[in-house]
Design a protein around this motif. Structure first.
Motif, mmCIF file in Angstrom:
data_model
loop_
_atom_site.group_PDB
_atom_site.id
_atom_site.type_symbol
_atom_site.label_atom_id
_atom_site.label_comp_id
_atom_site.label_asym_id
_atom_site.label_seq_id
_atom_site.Cartn_x
_atom_site.Cartn_y
_atom_site.Cartn_z
ATOM 1 N N TRP A 71 42.972 38.125 5.812
ATOM 2 C CA TRP A 71 42.505 37.332 6.945
ATOM 3 C C TRP A 71 43.433 37.579 8.121
ATOM 4 C CZ3 TRP A 71 40.476 31.668 6.417
ATOM 5 C CH2 TRP A 71 39.286 31.679 5.676
ATOM 6 N N PRO A 72 42.946 37.385 9.350
ATOM 7 C CA PRO A 72 43.810 37.614 10.520
ATOM 8 C C PRO A 72 45.102 36.813 10.497
ATOM 9 C CG PRO A 72 41.523 37.454 11.214
ATOM 10 C CD PRO A 72 41.542 37.114 9.757
ATOM 11 N N LYS A 233 44.801 31.169 0.857
ATOM 12 C CA LYS A 233 43.889 30.821 1.942
ATOM 13 C C LYS A 233 43.623 29.319 1.947
ATOM 14 C CE LYS A 233 40.199 33.384 2.351
ATOM 15 N NZ LYS A 233 39.044 34.245 2.030
ATOM 16 N N PRO A 234 43.360 28.752 3.110
ATOM 17 C CA PRO A 234 43.100 27.306 3.176
ATOM 18 C C PRO A 234 41.800 26.895 2.511
ATOM 19 C CG PRO A 234 42.756 28.339 5.323
ATOM 20 C CD PRO A 234 43.374 29.378 4.446
ATOM 21 N N VAL A 235 40.824 27.805 2.437
ATOM 22 C CA VAL A 235 39.536 27.480 1.814
ATOM 23 C C VAL A 235 38.883 28.773 1.334
ATOM 24 C CG1 VAL A 235 38.422 27.534 4.083
ATOM 25 C CG2 VAL A 235 37.261 26.400 2.180
ATOM 26 N N PHE A 236 38.243 28.693 0.174
ATOM 27 C CA PHE A 236 37.501 29.827 -0.364
ATOM 28 C C PHE A 236 36.021 29.483 -0.298
ATOM 29 C CE2 PHE A 236 35.844 31.789 -4.504
ATOM 30 C CZ PHE A 236 35.473 32.959 -3.870
ATOM 31 N N TYR A 237 35.282 30.229 0.531
ATOM 32 C CA TYR A 237 33.863 29.942 0.725
ATOM 33 C C TYR A 237 32.997 30.748 -0.235
ATOM 34 C CZ TYR A 237 34.768 27.311 4.990
ATOM 35 O OH TYR A 237 35.191 26.369 5.897
ATOM 36 N N ARG A 238 31.913 30.133 -0.602
ATOM 37 C CA ARG A 238 30.924 30.790 -1.457
ATOM 38 C C ARG A 238 30.178 31.830 -0.628
ATOM 39 N NH1 ARG A 238 27.059 27.176 -5.272
ATOM 40 N NH2 ARG A 238 26.330 28.836 -6.695
ATOM 41 N N GLN A 239 30.215 33.078 -1.063
ATOM 42 C CA GLN A 239 29.528 34.154 -0.366
ATOM 43 C C GLN A 239 28.758 34.990 -1.383
ATOM 44 O OE1 GLN A 239 32.096 36.369 2.335
ATOM 45 N NE2 GLN A 239 33.538 34.654 2.371
ATOM 46 N N GLU A 240 27.707 35.608 -0.908
ATOM 47 C CA GLU A 240 26.841 36.364 -1.806
ATOM 48 C C GLU A 240 27.601 37.439 -2.567
ATOM 49 O OE1 GLU A 240 22.739 39.061 -1.616
ATOM 50 O OE2 GLU A 240 23.405 37.894 0.130
ATOM 51 N N GLU A 241 28.499 38.156 -1.861
ATOM 52 C CA GLU A 241 29.219 39.254 -2.523
ATOM 53 C C GLU A 241 30.244 38.766 -3.541
ATOM 54 O OE1 GLU A 241 30.971 39.194 1.737
ATOM 55 O OE2 GLU A 241 29.193 38.486 0.684
ATOM 56 N N TYR A 242 30.618 37.457 -3.450
ATOM 57 C CA TYR A 242 31.579 36.907 -4.396
ATOM 58 C C TYR A 242 30.972 35.758 -5.213
ATOM 59 C CZ TYR A 242 34.731 39.581 -1.464
ATOM 60 O OH TYR A 242 35.332 40.599 -0.776
ATOM 61 N N GLN A 272 29.765 22.316 -2.416
ATOM 62 C CA GLN A 272 28.622 23.173 -2.695
ATOM 63 C C GLN A 272 28.848 24.605 -2.238
ATOM 64 O OE1 GLN A 272 24.966 21.785 -1.000
ATOM 65 N NE2 GLN A 272 23.711 23.348 -1.983
ATOM 66 N N ASN A 273 29.542 24.761 -1.111
ATOM 67 C CA ASN A 273 29.716 26.114 -0.581
ATOM 68 C C ASN A 273 31.165 26.536 -0.451
ATOM 69 O OD1 ASN A 273 30.462 24.439 1.516
ATOM 70 N ND2 ASN A 273 29.656 25.815 3.099
ATOM 71 N N GLY A 274 32.091 25.816 -1.090
ATOM 72 C CA GLY A 274 33.488 26.201 -0.973
ATOM 73 C C GLY A 274 34.407 25.374 -1.845
ATOM 74 N N VAL A 275 35.645 25.804 -1.908
ATOM 75 C CA VAL A 275 36.652 25.096 -2.699
ATOM 76 C C VAL A 275 37.991 25.193 -1.981
ATOM 77 C CG1 VAL A 275 37.162 27.155 -4.092
ATOM 78 C CG2 VAL A 275 37.702 24.889 -4.991
ATOM 79 N N MET A 276 38.781 24.119 -2.082
ATOM 80 C CA MET A 276 40.114 24.083 -1.490
ATOM 81 C C MET A 276 41.118 23.614 -2.533
ATOM 82 S SD MET A 276 39.439 22.081 2.083
ATOM 83 C CE MET A 276 37.917 22.290 3.010
ATOM 84 N N ALA A 277 42.332 24.130 -2.439
ATOM 85 C CA ALA A 277 43.462 23.587 -3.182
ATOM 86 C C ALA A 277 44.296 22.812 -2.178
ATOM 87 C CB ALA A 277 44.277 24.704 -3.820
ATOM 88 N N VAL A 278 44.347 21.485 -2.311
ATOM 89 C CA VAL A 278 44.973 20.639 -1.297
ATOM 90 C C VAL A 278 46.085 19.805 -1.917
ATOM 91 C CG1 VAL A 278 42.817 20.516 -0.005
ATOM 92 C CG2 VAL A 278 43.379 18.712 -1.630
ATOM 93 N N SER A 279 46.982 19.381 -1.051
ATOM 94 C CA SER A 279 48.060 18.492 -1.461
ATOM 95 C C SER A 279 47.734 17.083 -1.009
ATOM 96 C CB SER A 279 49.393 18.942 -0.845
ATOM 97 O OG SER A 279 50.408 17.989 -1.105
ATOM 98 N N HIS A 280 47.917 16.105 -1.889
ATOM 99 C CA HIS A 280 47.701 14.708 -1.548
ATOM 100 C C HIS A 280 48.998 14.025 -1.121
ATOM 101 C CE1 HIS A 280 43.852 14.534 -4.263
ATOM 102 N NE2 HIS A 280 43.696 15.269 -3.174
#
Length: 406
Positions: A71-72, A233-242, A272-280
């Motif tokens: 990513w940039p 990465k801050p978020v992993f989005y659901r994409q067709e290729e993955y 539904q379209n992504g996942v994050m690993a976050v700190s509480h």
């Protein structure tokens, strides 16, 4: 079963490896010894889950944190242009000629760069008569010094930046540098010569461990890519290729969440379209988090999230041009600008739109497609911010001024 104290030590060691390029025995002795005590377990974990090698020498540890997809925001902050990156690669090639402790002069380096710089580079030809080129080289050298790859022994490079070389080819300001033992480990190593790879995709696949069977190889690749996405990465989005990666994640969500929690103190948030690993936790081990209360641009992003929440779903989902993006920011500023920090209150709309686009893109909150259109993504709505009821801005400023005088 690993005891709580042992797991806490492993967690701390893993976090240190993730947040630092080097763990130097001289600069970080306690952290170095912590990793050394847990080296075998750490090596096995990162190799198995992420496909990352742990480099070990008598002087430092380095975890090769290779992204699944670059990513940039993963670039080097100190590098300001393509020319900087090309010069960085050329300087690293130059340093290969030196052993640890070897010294070289700025003038000799500058002369060598004329030969090292590639003829077919997609940049203007290297020319030391240009102030920008001279500034670029010093920027690269300062970055390498900050990373501990070289030491600055004597520095009068300001003369070189301002004047370059005189008519007789004598440098106007000389500098002396020393190569450290980190120089040989800064750039990634590949299994084969770079010229053997035909595409960018081949390079991305080059470092994955190859298993005997195709099924085992596929499962390992899915696992490695998921962990790389979650940790880098801050978020992993659901994409067709993955899609297969996302299915792997959904099927193993419980186990993945346990591991992420045990090793990094993070929680998985699956949408539904992504996942994050976050700190509480309010106080976290990350060097960079969102939102940061003292970073004014994050306050604006929180307001931006609320602003887009108030629009219709059709408006939010519609890709927008940069002019439309600026239009939204102009509307946002009318209602929230009084509470922004001085830097952003006084910033031009054009510059503000650039900064916000840069920051929100880095956090996966918006993306720019191949046509240059801006698309709002779901991560933008993970947080939002509004002023307290009755807040006017002017009232708050008067209170602050009154308080200063007491």
């Amino acid at each position: 079963m690993v005891e709580d104290s042992e797991q806490e030590e492993l967690r701390r060691a893993a976090q240190i490896l993730l947040e630092n390029r080097w763990i130097s025995r001289r600069e970080m002795p306690d952290e170095y010894l912590l990793i050394r005590r847990n080296e075998k377990t750490l090596r096995q974990f990162f190799r198995e889950k992420c496909g990352w090698p742990l480099l070990v020498t008598a002087h430092f540890y380095k975890l090769e944190k290779i992204p699944a997809n670059p990513w940039p925001f993963m670039g080097i902050t100190a590098m300001q242009s393509i020319e900087d990156y090309v010069l960085l690669a050329c300087v690293m090639a130059f340093l290969e000629e030196y052993e640890s402790g070897g010294q070289f002069l700025l003038g000799d380096l500058a002369e060598a760069m004329l030969a090292y710089y590639p003829e077919d580079a997609l940049t203007p030809r290297l020319n030391w008569e240009s102030y920008n080129w001279r500034k670029s080289l010093i920027r690269v050298l300062n970055f390498l010094a900050e990373e501990g790859i070289i030491n600055i022994v004597d520095d009068e490079s300001t003369g070189f930046v301002n004047q370059g070389f005189d008519a007789d080819g004598v440098i106007a300001g000389e500098a002396l540098y020393e190569v450290t033992n980190l120089a040989s480990y800064f750039l990634r190593s590949f299994p084969r010569e770079l010229s053997d790879y035909d595409s960018w995709g081949d390079l991305l696949e080059a470092d994955y461990v190859t298993d005997a069977s195709e099924e085992a190889r596929s499962l390992r690749h899915h696992r490695n890519r998921i962990y790389r996405e979650l940790l880098l990465k801050p978020v992993f989005y659901r994409q067709e290729e993955y899609e297969a990666d996302f299915s792997y994640l959904c099927n193993r969500r419980g186990r993945l969440e346990d591991i992420i929690q045990d090793w990094f103190g993070l929680h998985l948030e699956l949408y539904q379209n992504g996942v994050m690993a976050v700190s509480h936790e309010q106080s976290t081990w990350f060097n960079d988090v969102f939102p940061v209360h003292f970073r004014g641009i994050h306050d604006i992003i929180l307001h931006l999230s609320h602003y887009f929440r108030e629009l219709s779903p059709e408006q939010v989902k519609q890709p927008m041009t940069i002019i439309q993006w600026q239009g939204h920011l102009e509307q946002l500023s009318k209602s929230t600008k009084t509470g922004w920090t001085k830097e952003y209150r006084e910033m031009s709309l054009k510059r503000l739109s650039e900064r916000l686009l840069e920051e929100t893109t880095a956090w996966g909150m918006v993306k720019v497609d191949e046509d240059g259109l801006i698309i709002v993504q779901s991560a933008l709505f993970r947080h939002e911010g509004v002023y307290p009821t009755g807040y006017t801005g002017e009232k708050e400023k008067k209170k602050a001024k009154s308080g200063d005088g007491e």
